[in-house]
Motif scaffolding. Structure first.
Motif, PDB file in Angstrom:
ATOM      1  N   ARG A 224       1.097  -1.070  -0.077  1.00  0.00           N
ATOM      2  CA  ARG A 224       0.107   0.075  -0.001  1.00  0.00           C
ATOM      3  C   ARG A 224       0.896   1.196  -0.032  1.00  0.00           C
ATOM      4  N   GLU A 225       0.346   2.257  -0.848  1.00  0.00           N
ATOM      5  CA  GLU A 225       1.113   3.462  -0.665  1.00  0.00           C
ATOM      6  C   GLU A 225       0.561   4.573   0.227  1.00  0.00           C
ATOM      7  N   ASP A 226       1.637   4.964   1.205  1.00  0.00           N
ATOM      8  CA  ASP A 226       1.293   5.831   2.326  1.00  0.00           C
ATOM      9  C   ASP A 226       2.078   6.976   2.448  1.00  0.00           C
ATOM     10  N   PRO A 227       1.880   8.070   3.081  1.00  0.00           N
ATOM     11  CA  PRO A 227       2.760   9.077   3.226  1.00  0.00           C
ATOM     12  C   PRO A 227       3.666   8.897   4.344  1.00  0.00           C
ATOM     13  N   SER A 228       5.003   9.433   4.191  1.00  0.00           N
ATOM     14  CA  SER A 228       6.009   9.115   5.177  1.00  0.00           C
ATOM     15  C   SER A 228       6.269  10.524   5.435  1.00  0.00           C
ATOM     16  N   ILE A 229       6.170  11.270   6.599  1.00  0.00           N
ATOM     17  CA  ILE A 229       6.211  12.581   6.944  1.00  0.00           C
ATOM     18  C   ILE A 229       7.060  12.841   8.211  1.00  0.00           C
ATOM     19  N   TYR A 230       8.053  13.704   8.241  1.00  0.00           N
ATOM     20  CA  TYR A 230       8.851  14.325   9.313  1.00  0.00           C
ATOM     21  C   TYR A 230       8.331  15.627   9.583  1.00  0.00           C
ATOM     22  N   VAL A 231       7.807  15.599  11.161  1.00  0.00           N
ATOM     23  CA  VAL A 231       7.268  16.777  11.536  1.00  0.00           C
ATOM     24  C   VAL A 231       7.905  17.335  12.807  1.00  0.00           C
ATOM     25  N   ASP A 232       8.192  18.644  12.825  1.00  0.00           N
ATOM     26  CA  ASP A 232       8.569  19.144  14.108  1.00  0.00           C
ATOM     27  C   ASP A 232       7.464  19.749  15.195  1.00  0.00           C
ATOM     28  N   PHE A 233       7.816  19.142  16.320  1.00  0.00           N
ATOM     29  CA  PHE A 233       6.804  19.610  17.403  1.00  0.00           C
ATOM     30  C   PHE A 233       7.694  20.806  18.294  1.00  0.00           C
ATOM     31  N   GLU A 234       7.070  21.813  18.208  1.00  0.00           N
ATOM     32  CA  GLU A 234       7.634  22.942  19.028  1.00  0.00           C
ATOM     33  C   GLU A 234       7.823  22.608  20.599  1.00  0.00           C
ATOM     34  N   ALA A 235       9.203  22.796  21.018  1.00  0.00           N
ATOM     35  CA  ALA A 235       9.095  22.800  22.469  1.00  0.00           C
ATOM     36  C   ALA A 235       8.348  23.937  23.085  1.00  0.00           C
ATOM     37  N   LEU A 236       7.795  23.510  24.348  1.00  0.00           N
ATOM     38  CA  LEU A 236       7.167  24.590  25.181  1.00  0.00           C
ATOM     39  C   LEU A 236       8.112  25.578  25.866  1.00  0.00           C
ATOM     40  N   ASP A 237       9.012  24.913  26.392  1.00  0.00           N
ATOM     41  CA  ASP A 237       9.887  25.671  27.185  1.00  0.00           C
ATOM     42  C   ASP A 237      11.410  25.425  26.604  1.00  0.00           C
ATOM     43  N   ALA A 238      11.755  26.451  25.975  1.00  0.00           N
ATOM     44  CA  ALA A 238      13.059  26.302  25.282  1.00  0.00           C
ATOM     45  C   ALA A 238      14.510  26.176  26.086  1.00  0.00           C
ATOM     46  N   THR A 263      18.772  31.697  20.478  1.00  0.00           N
ATOM     47  CA  THR A 263      17.709  32.301  20.984  1.00  0.00           C
ATOM     48  C   THR A 263      16.309  31.752  20.337  1.00  0.00           C
ATOM     49  N   GLN A 264      16.631  30.904  19.368  1.00  0.00           N
ATOM     50  CA  GLN A 264      15.354  30.144  18.761  1.00  0.00           C
ATOM     51  C   GLN A 264      14.740  29.099  19.541  1.00  0.00           C
ATOM     52  N   ARG A 265      13.520  28.930  19.219  1.00  0.00           N
ATOM     53  CA  ARG A 265      12.740  27.847  20.154  1.00  0.00           C
ATOM     54  C   ARG A 265      13.115  26.420  19.265  1.00  0.00           C
ATOM     55  N   PRO A 266      13.621  25.428  19.959  1.00  0.00           N
ATOM     56  CA  PRO A 266      13.722  24.173  19.236  1.00  0.00           C
ATOM     57  C   PRO A 266      12.613  23.266  19.224  1.00  0.00           C
ATOM     58  N   SER A 267      12.569  22.281  18.405  1.00  0.00           N
ATOM     59  CA  SER A 267      11.420  21.282  18.088  1.00  0.00           C
ATOM     60  C   SER A 267      11.885  19.788  18.294  1.00  0.00           C
ATOM     61  N   PHE A 268      11.165  19.063  18.548  1.00  0.00           N
ATOM     62  CA  PHE A 268      11.170  17.522  18.685  1.00  0.00           C
ATOM     63  C   PHE A 268      10.731  17.025  17.162  1.00  0.00           C
ATOM     64  N   MET A 269      11.662  16.451  16.447  1.00  0.00           N
ATOM     65  CA  MET A 269      11.252  15.893  14.973  1.00  0.00           C
ATOM     66  C   MET A 269      10.874  14.540  15.178  1.00  0.00           C
TER      67      MET A 269
END
Length: 1013
Positions: A224-238, A263-269
């Motif tokens: 079956r063909e499905d999407p494979s995605i990489y998503v950034d979930f933004e950290a609440l407390d940098a 100074t940027q807010r990081p994300s969890f991928m």
């Protein structure tokens, strides 16, 4: 030697003086026409019951038939499976065992209901059912399903009988019969008693098309063909993230190259192939011991496993990559993040109570990083998106982390009102691209692409399934039984490792691996056609629900099912269903129940529980203690995750013991190119057509030649080849029979020292005689074939029989004795000795072939024993080969003869002689006809001098043999100048003109003179 002496070659014809072959056993089998006649004859004498009667008091071999589904015609898989099973039944019966064999059918479940519902929809009848009360509607569906099942039980029974299988077809077991249903519910009560049955909100495989839970065994995997995605979930407390990575705050005193927190807010991928589950995300899992990196990717800060940085950045085609710091996963545990499109605080306040664990409510710690040992570095990012309502591992993590089992997806695969508004009301499959588009627009999508992978599908609707949390009934594999104080998993692993036998042996590790990783068994289904789970519910004033499911209440319902069948669940009230129940005396019953206010469960049992109970509900039900444990289960390799496993768990739960002693596994049918066979691909062979074109015995012979342990390639030409080898065996038997027309066998049991009729006494078989050699070879064949049957090596058995017929008999022994059979005086001692051997060998072959070629073996047996086809059933107790046993049962040798060890030297000399004849023939001008030649054989050790020179000559097909102790090679002697016998064509040195004017050998003149008297 010739069948005739043509006028051009002889002065007179001696044809009428020859003992020419004669037998009713025809060269042409006509299996398609004659096999039904055998079936009719067997039916008239009630063959199955007769075999049981004949083995009364004998050791028992209980073999259990795994029930096929009663839907559709049988296919090639059935041909393989049913023939293999019949080989077992017949060979064990012929070995002298009492072998009860009860055929069965799986009648309940989704395969049948799916077909019935499809028909109801296509005919428009489904609309008439929509407005009926639920029990009435379900009963209408059940009646249609029952009629469907009955139709195909009858059809398949006839088809399986046409395969010449021997079973108690008059009394099969059906999973929809009241006795089976009652016994199955009684076993379920025992599992309840053992503390193994529970109800829980858990994610299970869910069929959207059929709106029911499914077990592993009800899945099939398709690409079956499905999407494979990489998503950034933004950290609440940098700052908390940077602290975890040990990055200090910026300072004017910092050296230029010292790391400092950005100074940027990081994300969890995270990475997922099911974007539709992201609305239900409640956590991100990391492995506490893995090393994680804080990485700058094209200006954005994200966190992923250090080991996967290179892989992920290549996939996402990132250009500017910088690892700022690393830390271990345990330092990330507890960090919070913002869901890309779900408000965690709002969600925790609005979750319905039924979707939260007890004691949870507002302020649930959603959307945080948690630890999990199942996180791997094989693919993804090393951070795992966790939705407790949509995955087994996610669910276990949720329980540990006090997260709700949140599932915003309804039975029909659409999102409910708790989901984000942009997917609300959509199906999960329609939501996939919408979720990806939303993430892309919000800037949370790092990369996305479509890929092909193997994905579980509903085996009936062929549609993809999902993991979805619902209230279901389970049998816990890790719950200790009250009896053994061990879990089903422990008991099953021990049995698979130690006590059970596997054929082939690799099945042991296969089953162990599946048992080791299997989840709790979801045994409830949301359908109509099946065995109801006998649970009752009472709605309380405080909106709580009390459940009645105790060993006593379940056994009470089982009694009703035995009396009225499981339809009673839909026809009777809860009070009536509990007519045999003593609520006051049930110590396990919940307090405060009103039996008149109980609601009945709408769930039915997984059909795998029903079939997994068949060792109890069919075998022990019919055979008592003699039916437990079963000696053997035989099915395809898919049943390691199906029937073998469900039976083992039910047996261990119900008794603490495995319900079977051995498991035999066969492969699947594929086409000659190794591709799966199916009607849609146009490469499937039709069993009915095969039977019409080849007959059952040829099809069975083909099955017997297979190495069934692995997948089996199939092509029409393979059946044609099987037909050729079948004819070789048949014609060999025909030759034996055709030379016994004037022979009256001994009525006494073989092995007696004295024999009557035309049989020659065993003492007349000398070790150096060719007949003794043939009987000794038959003894070896019997040992080899019976040993092969014993270890279920049917290929070894059929190969040994074929080689014996083709080589030992046709190419050697029968070719050698043909002359004496045709030309000796009918009652000459030598001919009678050979006929005695032929009779014994023919009888042996009929019996050894009986498990594989039941029609042909019985046809030949009846011809051998001169049994009238019109014999009445009352007088036919011995008129069928299948009522007998293998010859010499329980003895090492069938025939009390021995062969001289020097036969090895005879056959070595024979090889040299045949090579010399072939060389002489090819040299030109030499001897063309072997009977025009003699052979001088080397005999340096004097071994050949112990053998009859006539036997040696017949073994080589020449007129005579002499021995030369000084020679090293065989020498051809041209005898064309010597007179030739006009009857046998031999030039044996005794040919001369006889009183009747013919040129005859001494042997031939004696035969002719006797006829003239």
């Amino acid at each position: 030697m010739p069948n005739d002496a043509s006028p051009s070659q002889a002065k007179r014809s001696y044809r009428d003086s020859l003992n020419l072959p004669k037998t009713p056993f025809s060269m042409k089998a006509n299996l398609v026409q004659n096999e039904p006649a055998s079936m009719k004859r067997w039916s008239s004498i009630n063959l199955y019951s007769r075999t049981r009667e004949a083995r009364a008091g004998a050791p028992t071999f209980v073999f259990h038939d795994g029930p096929p589904y009663a839907n559709g015609d049988i296919h090639l898989g059935h041909l393989l499976n049913k023939c293999l099973k019949d080989f077992v039944v017949r060979s064990r019966t012929m070995e002298g065992y009492d072998t009860p064999y009860i055929p069965g059918w799986d009648c309940h479940g989704l395969p049948i209901e799916h077909k019935v519902m499809t028909d109801l929809v296509s005919t428009g009848k489904i609309a008439k059912l929509a407005d009926l009360p639920e029990d009435t509607r379900r009963m209408a569906v059940r009646k249609a399903c029952q009629a469907y099942a009955e139709k195909y039980v009858k059809l398949q029974r006839g088809q399986m009988e046409r395969l010449l299988t021997l079973a108690d077809y008059e009394n099969p077991y059906l999973t929809m019969s009241p006795s089976f249903e009652g016994a199955t519910i009684e076993l379920f009560a025992t599992l309840v008693e053992q503390g193994l049955v529970f109800r829980q909100l858990k994610p299970v495989h869910w069929s959207i098309a059929n709106q029911t839970a499914l077990a592993e065994a009800e899945l099939e995997y398709q690409d079956r063909e499905d999407p494979s995605i990489y998503v950034d979930f933004e950290a609440l407390d940098a700052d908390a993230v940077y602290d975890a990575f040990g990055l200090p705050a910026s300072s004017d005193d910092d050296e230029d190259d010292a790391p400092s927190r950005p100074t940027q807010r990081p994300s969890f991928m995270i990475w997922t192939t099911t974007p539709w589950t992201l609305p239900a995300n409640l956590a991100i899992a990391v492995h506490p011991r893995y090393e994680y990196a804080l990485v700058r990717l094209d200006g954005n800060l994200t966190i992923l496993a250090k080991e996967l940085v290179e892989t992920v950045t290549k996939i996402g085609k990132a250009e500017d990559i910088e690892i700022l710091a690393t830390t271990t996963g345990d330092k990330l545990v507890g960090l919070r993040y913002r869901h890309p499109f779900v408000d965690g605080a709002a969600l925790s306040r609005t979750l319905p109570p039924s979707r939260s664990r007890e004691g949870q409510g507002e302020g649930l710690p959603l959307h945080r990083v948690v630890a999990a040992d199942y996180v791997t570095l094989e693919d993804g990012t090393g951070l795992v998106h966790t939705a407790p309502g949509h995955g087994v591992e996610d669910y276990q993590t949720g329980l540990r982390e006090n997260l709700p089992v949140y599932c915003p997806v309804r039975d029909d695969g659409t999102y409910d009102d708790s989901a984000p508004d942009f997917v609300r009301g959509k199906t999960v499959w329609d939501a996939n691209p919408v979720v990806v588009e939303h993430l892309c627009a919000s800037g949370h999508l790092f990369h996305a692409f479509n890929f092909m992978h193997s994905y579980p599908h509903d085996w009936r609707s062929k549609t993809p399934v999902i993991f979805r949390a619902t209230e279901q009934w389970f049998i816990g594999v890790d719950r200790a039984t009250t009896r053994d104080k061990k879990s089903l998993r422990e008991l099953a692993m021990t049995a698979a490792s130690d006590s059970l036998k596997f054929i082939p042996e690799w099945g042991r590790n296969r089953l162990r691996g599946m048992l080791e990783s299997r989840p709790d068994w979801c045994v409830s289904r949301q359908r109509a056609w099946g065995l109801p789970i006998p649970a009752f519910f009472q709605k309380n004033a405080d909106d709580s629900t009390t459940t009645l499911l105790t060993p006593a209440s379940v056994r009470a319902v089982a009694k009703v099912f035995r009396e009225k069948g499981s339809d009673a669940w839909f026809q009777l009230s809860a009070r009536d269903l509990l007519a045999h129940y003593d609520y006051a005396g049930d110590k396990d019953a919940p307090k405060g129940l009103n039996l008149d206010a109980l609601d009945k469960s709408r769930d039915i049992l997984d059909v795998w529980f029903e079939s997994g109970s068949s060792w109890h509900s069919a075998m022990r039900e019919r055979l008592g203690d003699a039916g437990f444990p079963v000696a053997l289960y035989l099915e395809g390799s898919d049943q390691h995750r199906g029937w073998f496993q469900s039976s083992l768990l039910c047996g261990l739960g119900g008794t603490g013991r495995p319900p079977f002693e051995a498991v035999l596994t066969h492969g699947f049918m594929v086409d000659k190119d190794g591709k799966k066979m199916s009607k849609s691909l146009g490469n499937a062979l039709n069993v009915e057509e095969l039977l019409k074109n080849f007959g059952a015995d040829v099809c069975r012979w083909w099955v017997s030649t297979l190495a069934y342990e692995n997948d089996i390639k199939v092509d029409l030409s393979f059946f044609e080849t099987a037909g050729e080898s079948y004819r070789k065996v048949r014609n060999t038997i025909r030759f034996l029979l055709s030379n016994l027309d004037d022979f009256t066998p001994c009525p006494a049991e073989q092995g007696h020292s004295t024999r009557t009729g035309d049989c020659v006494a065993w003492t007349d078989f000398t070790p150096t005689g060719i007949d003794s050699w043939a009987l000794a070879q038959a003894n070896d064949l019997s040992k080899e074939v019976r040993a092969a049957y014993d270890r279920f090596d049917f290929k070894g058995a059929s190969s040994a029989i074929y080689d014996f017929c083709n080589d030992t008999l046709s190419a050697v022994y029968l070719a050698a004795v043909k002359d004496r059979l045709y030309c000796d005086a009918p009652d000459s001692p030598r001919r009678r000795r050979t006929q005695s051997a032929l009779w014994d060998i023919a009888d042996l072959l009929c019996r050894l072939l009986a498990p594989v070629m039941p029609h042909t073996a019985d046809e030949a047996f009846r011809a051998l024993h001169k049994i009238d086809d019109k014999a009445s059933a009352e007088s036919a107790s011995g008129a069928c080969v299948h009522l007998h046993t293998f010859p010499g049962q329980r003895k090492a040798d069938v025939f009390p003869v021995s062969a001289d060890e020097r036969w090895k030297q005879v056959f070595a000399a024979r090889e040299k002689g045949l090579m010399a004849l072939e060389t002489a023939k090819k040299s030109g001008g030499g001897v063309e006809n072997p009977l025009d030649a003699g052979l001088a054989l080397p005999d340096p050790e004097g071994a050949l001098a112990h053998f009859d020179p006539v036997d040696l000559a017949d073994l080589l097909g020449v007129s005579r043999v002499t021995l030369d102790a000084s020679a090293t090679d065989a020498k051809v002697i041209d005898l064309r100048d010597e007179p030739r016998c006009e009857r046998s064509w031999k030039r044996d040195g005794t040919v001369k003109q006889r009183p009747d004017g013919g040129m005859l050998s001494e042997r031939d003149w004696i035969a002719v003179e006797r006829l003239q008297r």
